[in-house]
Write an enzyme that holds these catalytic residues in place. Structure first.
Site, PDB file in Angstrom:
ATOM      1  N   ASP A   1       0.867  -1.170   0.000  1.00 32.22           N
ATOM      2  CA  ASP A   1       0.000   0.000   0.000  1.00 32.22           C
ATOM      3  C   ASP A   1       0.911   1.230   0.000  1.00 32.22           C
ATOM      4  OD1 ASP A   1      -2.254   1.760   0.532  1.00 32.22           O
ATOM      5  OD2 ASP A   1      -1.589   1.774   2.615  1.00 32.22           O
ATOM      6  N   PHE A   2       0.365   2.382  -0.367  1.00 31.69           N
ATOM      7  CA  PHE A   2       1.199   3.593  -0.389  1.00 31.69           C
ATOM      8  C   PHE A   2       0.822   4.556   0.736  1.00 31.69           C
ATOM      9  CE2 PHE A   2       2.744   7.706  -1.889  1.00 31.69           C
ATOM     10  CZ  PHE A   2       4.057   7.373  -2.179  1.00 31.69           C
ATOM     11  N   ASP A   3      -0.315   5.268   0.608  1.00 33.04           N
ATOM     12  CA  ASP A   3      -0.716   6.220   1.657  1.00 33.04           C
ATOM     13  C   ASP A   3      -0.926   5.482   2.979  1.00 33.04           C
ATOM     14  OD1 ASP A   3      -0.934   7.733  -0.664  1.00 33.04           O
ATOM     15  OD2 ASP A   3      -2.649   8.863   0.045  1.00 33.04           O
TER      16      ASP A   3
ATOM     17  N   GLY B   1      -4.950   3.373  -3.677  1.00 32.51           N
ATOM     18  CA  GLY B   1      -6.078   4.195  -4.088  1.00 32.51           C
ATOM     19  C   GLY B   1      -5.668   5.636  -4.320  1.00 32.51           C
TER      20      GLY B   1
ATOM     21  N   LYS C   1      -8.170  -4.418  -3.984  1.00 30.41           N
ATOM     22  CA  LYS C   1      -6.754  -4.761  -4.059  1.00 30.41           C
ATOM     23  C   LYS C   1      -6.509  -6.262  -4.182  1.00 30.41           C
ATOM     24  CE  LYS C   1      -4.957  -0.583  -1.900  1.00 30.41           C
ATOM     25  NZ  LYS C   1      -4.035  -0.003  -0.909  1.00 30.41           N
TER      26      LYS C   1
ATOM     27  N   ASP D   1      -7.003  -2.141   2.466  1.00 34.89           N
ATOM     28  CA  ASP D   1      -5.940  -3.120   2.253  1.00 34.89           C
ATOM     29  C   ASP D   1      -6.367  -4.525   2.646  1.00 34.89           C
ATOM     30  OD1 ASP D   1      -4.027  -1.156   1.448  1.00 34.89           O
ATOM     31  OD2 ASP D   1      -3.770  -0.609   3.544  1.00 34.89           O
TER      32      ASP D   1
END
Length: 211
Positions: free
Chosen positions: A7-9, A96, A141, A168
């Site tokens: 995941d990023f954020d 997202g 995801k 997630d």
């Protein structure tokens, strides 16, 4: 080799792209209010994203890019990604969030991943249209991870998903190993491993013989 899906954020980055964009346009408080409603379950993720994107209609592309330039990787994230790449693993970001913000953060730290699956805020005539587009608005995801497995000929058992929030959960549930990065309370029970820093995550992978 193993497929690592980040995941990023909230995971690789502690930046919130939507808030940064909202600050450029003076609508950060309204964006945070919509986010809070979504967290309370009053809106789906897709509904909340479309509502927040609509608040950004007319934002000049240059100001949007200025917001994306404020997105940073967490300390140690670039080193971890480099180590995974050097070990021959496949690295991916499933978010997202938005491609330009991910790319700006990676470029700043000279980090590279094999795959980025992210959303977009379309631009017309130099301004955001107020719309949103991408595979992780209506899509989830787990679907994105399954598609990457097919593309890279990887068994799902050979995947490691790393995330923190409710969106997630789908990939954490299907991955071979689920890693929570300071996971939300509802996410924690679904994690095989929980860490709070990128340095600790790297040590976990070293201990497991992945690095």
């Amino acid at each position: 080799m193993t497929l690592f899906a980040f995941d990023f954020d909230g995971t690789l980055s502690d930046s919130e792209m939507m808030v940064l964009l909202g600050e450029q346009y003076g609508v950060a408080e309204e964006i945070e209010e919509i986010t809070t409603r979504a967290m309370r379950g009053e809106l789906s993720y897709a509904e909340s994203l479309y509502e927040r994107a609509a608040l950004l209609e007319g934002l000049p592309e240059a100001e949007a890019q200025a917001a994306y330039e404020q997105v940073y990787l967490r300390p140690g994230a670039a080193d971890l990604i480099e180590a995974l790449n050097d070990a021959g693993h496949t690295t991916a970001i499933l978010t997202g969030g938005f491609t330009p913000g991910v790319e700006a953060a990676l470029e700043r730290d000279r980090a590279e991943v094999d795959h980025v699956v992210a959303n977009e805020l379309p631009v017309e005539d130099g301004r955001l249209t107020g719309d949103a587009d991408g595979p992780l608005i209506e899509g989830t995801k787990d679907e994105a991870l399954e598609a990457l497995c097919m593309e890279t000929n990887t068994d799902m058992d050979d995947t490691i998903a790393i995330g923190d929030g409710a969106n997630d959960l789908p990939m954490l549930k299907v991955a071979g190993t689920a890693v929570g990065f300071v996971p939300k309370p509802a996410v924690r029970p679904h994690c095989d491993v929980v860490v709070a820093t990128m340095g600790r995550l790297k040590r976990v992978f070293e201990e497991d013989g992945l690095l």
